[in-house]
Design an enzyme around this catalytic site. Structure first.
Site, PDB file in Angstrom:
ATOM      1  N   ASN A  45       0.779  -1.332  -0.096  1.00  0.00           N
ATOM      2  CA  ASN A  45      -0.087   0.103  -0.033  1.00  0.00           C
ATOM      3  C   ASN A  45       0.864   1.272   0.128  1.00  0.00           C
ATOM      4  O   ASN A  45       1.835   1.330   0.619  1.00  0.00           O
ATOM      5  CB  ASN A  45      -0.934   0.000   1.127  1.00  0.00           C
ATOM      6  CG  ASN A  45      -0.379  -0.435   2.673  1.00  0.00           C
ATOM      7  OD1 ASN A  45       0.461  -0.984   2.582  1.00  0.00           O
ATOM      8  ND2 ASN A  45      -1.013   0.115   3.492  1.00  0.00           N
ATOM      9  N   ILE A  46       0.482   2.115  -0.740  1.00  0.00           N
ATOM     10  CA  ILE A  46       1.164   3.495  -0.909  1.00  0.00           C
ATOM     11  C   ILE A  46       0.452   4.612  -0.585  1.00  0.00           C
ATOM     12  O   ILE A  46      -0.828   4.935  -1.221  1.00  0.00           O
ATOM     13  CB  ILE A  46       1.731   3.708  -2.572  1.00  0.00           C
ATOM     14  CG1 ILE A  46       2.574   2.442  -2.731  1.00  0.00           C
ATOM     15  CG2 ILE A  46       2.494   4.954  -2.337  1.00  0.00           C
ATOM     16  CD1 ILE A  46       3.375   2.369  -4.140  1.00  0.00           C
ATOM     17  N   GLU A  47       0.579   5.280   0.859  1.00  0.00           N
ATOM     18  CA  GLU A  47       0.044   6.320   1.342  1.00  0.00           C
ATOM     19  C   GLU A  47       0.373   7.707   0.846  1.00  0.00           C
ATOM     20  O   GLU A  47       1.426   7.848   0.287  1.00  0.00           O
ATOM     21  CB  GLU A  47      -0.021   6.238   2.577  1.00  0.00           C
ATOM     22  CG  GLU A  47      -0.709   4.630   3.200  1.00  0.00           C
ATOM     23  CD  GLU A  47      -0.718   4.775   4.778  1.00  0.00           C
ATOM     24  OE1 GLU A  47      -0.231   5.273   5.541  1.00  0.00           O
ATOM     25  OE2 GLU A  47      -1.508   3.691   5.197  1.00  0.00           O
ATOM     26  N   CYS A  56      -4.243   1.172  -2.299  1.00  0.00           N
ATOM     27  CA  CYS A  56      -4.113  -0.145  -1.521  1.00  0.00           C
ATOM     28  C   CYS A  56      -3.048  -1.038  -2.304  1.00  0.00           C
ATOM     29  O   CYS A  56      -2.893  -1.069  -3.475  1.00  0.00           O
ATOM     30  CB  CYS A  56      -5.477  -0.918  -1.477  1.00  0.00           C
ATOM     31  SG  CYS A  56      -6.845  -0.084  -0.485  1.00  0.00           S
ATOM     32  N   GLU A  58      -3.517  -4.101  -3.023  1.00  0.00           N
ATOM     33  CA  GLU A  58      -4.138  -4.964  -4.376  1.00  0.00           C
ATOM     34  C   GLU A  58      -3.875  -4.106  -5.571  1.00  0.00           C
ATOM     35  O   GLU A  58      -3.635  -4.670  -6.561  1.00  0.00           O
ATOM     36  CB  GLU A  58      -5.330  -5.339  -3.831  1.00  0.00           C
ATOM     37  CG  GLU A  58      -5.880  -6.250  -2.745  1.00  0.00           C
ATOM     38  CD  GLU A  58      -5.937  -5.149  -1.567  1.00  0.00           C
ATOM     39  OE1 GLU A  58      -5.315  -4.301  -1.306  1.00  0.00           O
ATOM     40  OE2 GLU A  58      -6.922  -5.669  -0.731  1.00  0.00           O
ATOM     41  N   CYS A  89     -10.867  -3.573   0.371  1.00  0.00           N
ATOM     42  CA  CYS A  89     -11.842  -2.566   0.408  1.00  0.00           C
ATOM     43  C   CYS A  89     -12.714  -2.389  -0.900  1.00  0.00           C
ATOM     44  O   CYS A  89     -12.531  -3.044  -1.808  1.00  0.00           O
ATOM     45  CB  CYS A  89     -11.254  -1.099   0.459  1.00  0.00           C
ATOM     46  SG  CYS A  89     -10.556  -0.541  -0.837  1.00  0.00           S
ATOM     47  N   CYS A  92     -10.878  -1.605  -4.288  1.00  0.00           N
ATOM     48  CA  CYS A  92     -10.196  -2.843  -4.733  1.00  0.00           C
ATOM     49  C   CYS A  92     -11.147  -4.075  -5.098  1.00  0.00           C
ATOM     50  O   CYS A  92     -10.576  -4.490  -6.060  1.00  0.00           O
ATOM     51  CB  CYS A  92      -9.259  -3.483  -3.594  1.00  0.00           C
ATOM     52  SG  CYS A  92      -7.865  -2.387  -3.052  1.00  0.00           S
TER      53      CYS A  92
HETATM   54  N1  THU Z   1      -5.293  -1.303   2.847  1.00  0.00           N
HETATM   55  C1  THU Z   1      -4.733  -2.022   1.661  1.00  0.00           C
HETATM   56  O1  THU Z   1      -3.731  -1.903   1.088  1.00  0.00           O
HETATM   57  N2  THU Z   1      -5.567  -3.153   1.203  1.00  0.00           N
HETATM   58  C2  THU Z   1      -6.448  -3.416   2.043  1.00  0.00           C
HETATM   59  O2  THU Z   1      -7.199  -4.546   1.581  1.00  0.00           O
HETATM   60  C3  THU Z   1      -7.184  -2.699   3.302  1.00  0.00           C
HETATM   61  C4  THU Z   1      -6.511  -1.659   3.369  1.00  0.00           C
HETATM   62  C5  THU Z   1      -4.435   0.076   3.128  1.00  0.00           C
HETATM   63  C6  THU Z   1      -4.765   1.258   2.856  1.00  0.00           C
HETATM   64  C7  THU Z   1      -4.117   2.038   3.777  1.00  0.00           C
HETATM   65  O3  THU Z   1      -2.816   2.380   3.470  1.00  0.00           O
HETATM   66  C8  THU Z   1      -4.256   1.212   4.947  1.00  0.00           C
HETATM   67  O4  THU Z   1      -4.354  -0.206   4.618  1.00  0.00           O
HETATM   68  C9  THU Z   1      -4.892   1.361   5.953  1.00  0.00           C
HETATM   69  O5  THU Z   1      -6.494   1.337   5.564  1.00  0.00           O
END
Ligand code: THU
Length: 138
Positions: A45-47, A56, A58, A89, A92
């Site tokens: 995941n890249i915030e 996310c 995925e 989510c 995704c």
């Molecule tokens: N996140 C994912 O990368 N995949 C998921 O299936 C659920 C949520 C990430 C998004 C965010 O960076 C962090 O998890 C918290 O929501």
């Protein structure tokens, strides 16, 4: 087609967590997409400080495969640091439904809990390309 090597794909997804950029949530997610050509594409995941820009794990893995020219994702593994298995989510689920529609989706946590689902399990009665194609054909 032979069964995907789920153990290898799970290990790749766990390794992909190291590629995550998640300084805000510190919730490190890893994903690995196995394509028909046998390649594995990783995603963490890249915030972003502007939180909604976050992508996310995925989607990073799937987009990475598509960006490399791949179009058939055979299996997708997603690992989250949760008690239960991952629950992708809604965004995704929509992306998996269209870009990896025939994939086996392996959800797992770090304690070895696993669950194998389909894109249709994740997004029943989903909106997809067939609706667009049908409307354009009228
Ligand atoms: N996140 C994912 O990368 N995949 C998921 O299936 C659920 C949520 C990430 C998004 C965010 O960076 C962090 O998890 C918290 O929501």
């Amino acid at each position: 087609m032979t069964q995907p090597d789920y153990a290898a794909l799970a290990a790749a997804a766990i390794a992909a967590r190291e590629r995550a950029y998640a300084p805000y949530s510190q919730f490190y997610v890893g994903a690995a997409a196995l394509t028909a050509s046998g390649k594995i594409f990783l995603g963490g995941n890249i915030e972003n400080a502007a939180y909604p820009m976050t992508v996310c794990a995925e989607r990073v893995a799937i987009f990475s495969a598509y960006a490399a020219g791949e179009r058939e994702i055979v299996a997708l593994a997603v690992v989250t640091p949760t008690d239960d298995v991952a629950s992708p989510c809604g965004a995704c689920r929509q992306v998996i439904f269209e870009l990896a529609p025939r994939s086996a989706v392996l959800l797992l946590n770090l304690r070895g809990l696993r669950r194998l689902v389909t894109p249709q399990d994740l997004l029943p009665f989903g909106f997809g390309p067939t609706q667009i194609a049908e409307a354009l054909s009228r």
